[in-house]
Write an enzyme that holds these catalytic residues in place. Sequence first.
Site, mmCIF file in Angstrom:
data_model
loop_
_atom_site.group_PDB
_atom_site.id
_atom_site.type_symbol
_atom_site.label_atom_id
_atom_site.label_comp_id
_atom_site.label_asym_id
_atom_site.label_seq_id
_atom_site.Cartn_x
_atom_site.Cartn_y
_atom_site.Cartn_z
ATOM 1 N N ASN A 197 -64.340 72.699 -30.386
ATOM 2 C CA ASN A 197 -64.393 72.493 -31.832
ATOM 3 C C ASN A 197 -65.635 71.691 -32.225
ATOM 4 O O ASN A 197 -66.462 72.162 -32.985
ATOM 5 C CB ASN A 197 -63.169 71.696 -32.321
ATOM 6 C CG ASN A 197 -61.968 72.570 -32.614
ATOM 7 O OD1 ASN A 197 -62.096 73.777 -32.745
ATOM 8 N ND2 ASN A 197 -60.812 71.942 -32.720
ATOM 9 N N GLU A 198 -65.675 70.462 -31.734
ATOM 10 C CA GLU A 198 -66.721 69.573 -32.208
ATOM 11 C C GLU A 198 -66.865 68.344 -31.315
ATOM 12 O O GLU A 198 -65.966 68.030 -30.535
ATOM 13 C CB GLU A 198 -66.460 69.093 -33.634
ATOM 14 C CG GLU A 198 -65.418 67.995 -33.825
ATOM 15 C CD GLU A 198 -63.973 68.439 -33.717
ATOM 16 O OE1 GLU A 198 -63.332 68.057 -32.720
ATOM 17 O OE2 GLU A 198 -63.482 69.165 -34.587
ATOM 18 N N ARG A 256 -56.271 70.454 -25.208
ATOM 19 C CA ARG A 256 -56.040 69.516 -24.102
ATOM 20 C C ARG A 256 -56.020 70.246 -22.758
ATOM 21 O O ARG A 256 -56.543 69.735 -21.762
ATOM 22 C CB ARG A 256 -54.763 68.707 -24.342
ATOM 23 C CG ARG A 256 -54.984 67.600 -25.400
ATOM 24 C CD ARG A 256 -53.769 66.699 -25.564
ATOM 25 N NE ARG A 256 -52.671 67.367 -26.233
ATOM 26 C CZ ARG A 256 -52.570 67.506 -27.570
ATOM 27 N NH1 ARG A 256 -53.502 66.993 -28.366
ATOM 28 N NH2 ARG A 256 -51.538 68.135 -28.106
ATOM 29 N N ASP A 301 -52.891 74.298 -31.455
ATOM 30 C CA ASP A 301 -54.305 74.222 -31.089
ATOM 31 C C ASP A 301 -54.582 72.978 -30.250
ATOM 32 O O ASP A 301 -55.371 73.015 -29.312
ATOM 33 C CB ASP A 301 -55.172 74.161 -32.349
ATOM 34 C CG ASP A 301 -55.127 75.456 -33.125
ATOM 35 O OD1 ASP A 301 -55.106 76.524 -32.493
ATOM 36 O OD2 ASP A 301 -55.116 75.399 -34.372
ATOM 37 N N THR A 361 -63.419 75.289 -38.853
ATOM 38 C CA THR A 361 -62.195 75.282 -39.665
ATOM 39 C C THR A 361 -61.322 74.047 -39.376
ATOM 40 O O THR A 361 -60.264 73.905 -39.982
ATOM 41 C CB THR A 361 -61.374 76.548 -39.366
ATOM 42 O OG1 THR A 361 -61.294 76.726 -37.943
ATOM 43 C CG2 THR A 361 -62.024 77.780 -39.975
ATOM 44 N N ALA A 362 -61.760 73.185 -38.470
ATOM 45 C CA ALA A 362 -60.944 72.024 -38.100
ATOM 46 C C ALA A 362 -61.420 70.777 -38.871
ATOM 47 O O ALA A 362 -61.505 70.804 -40.103
ATOM 48 C CB ALA A 362 -60.986 71.854 -36.586
ATOM 49 N N TYR A 363 -61.726 69.702 -38.212
ATOM 50 C CA TYR A 363 -62.149 68.441 -38.848
ATOM 51 C C TYR A 363 -63.311 68.692 -39.816
ATOM 52 O O TYR A 363 -63.347 68.145 -40.928
ATOM 53 C CB TYR A 363 -62.548 67.474 -37.724
ATOM 54 C CG TYR A 363 -62.719 66.022 -38.091
ATOM 55 C CD1 TYR A 363 -62.465 65.533 -39.367
ATOM 56 C CD2 TYR A 363 -63.128 65.104 -37.104
ATOM 57 C CE1 TYR A 363 -62.619 64.180 -39.660
ATOM 58 C CE2 TYR A 363 -63.278 63.758 -37.387
ATOM 59 C CZ TYR A 363 -63.032 63.289 -38.664
ATOM 60 O OH TYR A 363 -63.194 61.965 -38.937
ATOM 61 N N ALA A 417 -68.397 60.469 -44.304
ATOM 62 C CA ALA A 417 -68.554 59.403 -45.307
ATOM 63 C C ALA A 417 -69.981 58.855 -45.361
ATOM 64 O O ALA A 417 -70.212 57.667 -45.127
ATOM 65 C CB ALA A 417 -67.534 58.285 -45.047
ATOM 66 N N ASP A 425 -69.823 56.561 -41.740
ATOM 67 C CA ASP A 425 -68.839 56.451 -40.651
ATOM 68 C C ASP A 425 -69.302 57.128 -39.365
ATOM 69 O O ASP A 425 -68.866 56.752 -38.278
ATOM 70 C CB ASP A 425 -67.506 57.091 -41.073
ATOM 71 C CG ASP A 425 -66.723 56.212 -42.035
ATOM 72 O OD1 ASP A 425 -67.240 55.138 -42.417
ATOM 73 O OD2 ASP A 425 -65.597 56.603 -42.408
HETATM 74 P P1 NAP Z 1 -54.358 66.581 -34.633
HETATM 75 O O1 NAP Z 1 -54.983 65.446 -35.359
HETATM 76 O O2 NAP Z 1 -52.957 66.477 -34.220
HETATM 77 O O3 NAP Z 1 -54.482 67.958 -35.490
HETATM 78 C C1 NAP Z 1 -55.442 68.311 -36.347
HETATM 79 C C2 NAP Z 1 -55.107 69.675 -36.937
HETATM 80 O O4 NAP Z 1 -56.233 70.524 -36.716
HETATM 81 C C3 NAP Z 1 -53.899 70.405 -36.325
HETATM 82 O O5 NAP Z 1 -53.158 71.012 -37.356
HETATM 83 C C4 NAP Z 1 -54.553 71.430 -35.431
HETATM 84 O O6 NAP Z 1 -53.756 72.592 -35.200
HETATM 85 C C5 NAP Z 1 -55.772 71.779 -36.237
HETATM 86 N N1 NAP Z 1 -56.873 72.433 -35.531
HETATM 87 C C6 NAP Z 1 -57.369 72.202 -34.287
HETATM 88 N N2 NAP Z 1 -58.396 73.009 -34.029
HETATM 89 C C7 NAP Z 1 -58.566 73.800 -35.131
HETATM 90 C C8 NAP Z 1 -59.474 74.840 -35.472
HETATM 91 N N3 NAP Z 1 -60.434 75.226 -34.640
HETATM 92 N N4 NAP Z 1 -59.359 75.385 -36.701
HETATM 93 C C9 NAP Z 1 -58.407 74.993 -37.570
HETATM 94 N N5 NAP Z 1 -57.532 74.010 -37.303
HETATM 95 C C10 NAP Z 1 -57.605 73.422 -36.095
HETATM 96 O O7 NAP Z 1 -55.253 66.877 -33.346
HETATM 97 P P2 NAP Z 1 -55.127 68.028 -32.287
HETATM 98 O O8 NAP Z 1 -53.982 68.926 -32.597
HETATM 99 O O9 NAP Z 1 -55.236 67.392 -30.948
HETATM 100 O O10 NAP Z 1 -56.487 68.842 -32.559
HETATM 101 C C11 NAP Z 1 -57.743 68.255 -32.295
HETATM 102 C C12 NAP Z 1 -58.629 68.541 -33.466
HETATM 103 O O11 NAP Z 1 -58.135 67.850 -34.600
HETATM 104 C C13 NAP Z 1 -60.043 68.057 -33.343
HETATM 105 O O12 NAP Z 1 -60.855 68.949 -32.608
HETATM 106 C C14 NAP Z 1 -60.455 67.926 -34.807
HETATM 107 O O13 NAP Z 1 -61.142 69.088 -35.260
HETATM 108 C C15 NAP Z 1 -59.157 67.843 -35.567
HETATM 109 N N6 NAP Z 1 -59.114 66.639 -36.399
HETATM 110 C C16 NAP Z 1 -59.032 66.810 -37.745
HETATM 111 C C17 NAP Z 1 -59.090 65.718 -38.592
HETATM 112 C C18 NAP Z 1 -59.052 65.958 -40.056
HETATM 113 O O14 NAP Z 1 -58.948 67.131 -40.461
HETATM 114 N N7 NAP Z 1 -59.151 64.937 -40.886
HETATM 115 C C19 NAP Z 1 -59.199 64.442 -38.078
HETATM 116 C C20 NAP Z 1 -59.253 64.287 -36.710
HETATM 117 C C21 NAP Z 1 -59.216 65.405 -35.857
HETATM 118 P P3 NAP Z 1 -52.324 72.528 -34.455
HETATM 119 O O15 NAP Z 1 -51.363 72.033 -35.509
HETATM 120 O O16 NAP Z 1 -52.047 73.961 -34.080
HETATM 121 O O17 NAP Z 1 -52.442 71.603 -33.276
#
Ligand code: NAP
Length: 267
Positions: A124-125, A56, A51, A164-166, A188, A153
Site C-alpha cells: 500500500n504505502e 500482515r 485487507d 484507495t487506503a490511507y 497535515a 505530520d
Molecule cells: P486498519 O487501520 O485496521 O484498517 C484500515 C482500513 O483500510 C481497513 O478497512 C482496511 O481494510 C482498509 N484497507 C487496507 N488496504 C486497503 C486498500 N489497498 N484499499 C482500500 N482499503 C484498504 O489497518 P489494517 O487493516 O492493518 O490495514 C493497513 C492499512 O490501513 C495501511 O496500509 C493504511 O493504508 C491504512 N490506514 C488508513 C488510515 C486512514 O485511512 N486514516 C490510517 C492508518 C492506516 P480491511 O477492513 O479489509 O482490513
Amino acid sequence: MTVRKINIFANDDAYSQEIRELLQRKLQQSGFTVPEKFAPDAELIISIGGDGAFLRTLHKYEFPSIPFLGVNTGHLGFFQEIHPDELDEFIFLYKQRRYNIQNLKTVKATVKQGENRYEYQGLNEIVIKGDHATTIHLNISIGNSFIERFSGDGILVCTPAGSTAYNYSLGGSIVDPRLTILQITPIAPMNTTAYRSFTSSVVLPKELAVTVHPEAREESGFMIIADGMEHRHSSIDEVTFGFSQTEVKLMRFEHYDFWTKVKTKFL
Ligand code: NAP
Ligand code: MN
C-alpha cells in the site's frame, strides 16, 4: 504424482478460523495438500480475513512470489477476491486454471542512520511521521532537485494499489493499478507565512526517487510505517523512497474490475 500444496492463513476471528477449516477440508477432498506451516514450495497462499490480515501475511513471509487469494470475512476487503460462500466455485475455477493474476507494484524505502541501512517494503504505502506530537520538518528532493522543506505530520508514499487506503483518507487520488506511478501525499501539511509546504499530492514516474532529509531535533524520533506496521528510529539521516522490483501476485476471477471494486466499496 506431484503434491499440490496450498498455504492457508486466517486471522484470529472465530469466523475466519471456521472458514479456514472448511476450506482446508474442501481442498483436501479435491486432492490438494494444506501444510501445517508455511511451505515455500506451495503454489498458492490463501489469506482469510480482511485487507489487514492479507497485508500482515505478506509482510510475515517477506513478499513471496507465490500468488495470493484473499477470502473476505466481513471487512472492507479491497484485496480480497472471494466471499466465504464462493469456496466451491473457487476450487472449480482454480482446477481449470480459469483465473487471472494481477501483478501489483510495491514501494520501498531505504533508511540511512550513520553507518546503518534499513530496508522497508510496502504494497500500500510507506509513511514517515514523527514519534511525538510535534511537527516534523523534512527536506524533500525529487530526483536530483531539492523541492521543499515540508512541515507537518509527515508524508506518505503510496503505490496505485495503496491509493484507495490511507492515501484516500488524506485527500489523495485514486489511481488505477495498471499505471506505474508513485504518489506522494502530505499528512497535515502546514502552509502559512511561517511554513510553506505543498498541500496536494504529487505523482511521479517510476524512475524518480524521493529523498527525505529529516531535520534532527533533540529527543525527536521518527516512525516509518509500512502497510500499517510501525518501525521506530531514534534518528534518521536520510530516507529514499522508490519503486521496488518486487511484485505481489493476486488471483482474480473473470468478473474482477478495479473500478467496479472501487464503486462497490466506496460509493
Ligand atoms: P486498519 O487501520 O485496521 O484498517 C484500515 C482500513 O483500510 C481497513 O478497512 C482496511 O481494510 C482498509 N484497507 C487496507 N488496504 C486497503 C486498500 N489497498 N484499499 C482500500 N482499503 C484498504 O489497518 P489494517 O487493516 O492493518 O490495514 C493497513 C492499512 O490501513 C495501511 O496500509 C493504511 O493504508 C491504512 N490506514 C488508513 C488510515 C486512514 O485511512 N486514516 C490510517 C492508518 C492506516 P480491511 O477492513 O479489509 O482490513
Ligand atoms: Mn483491518
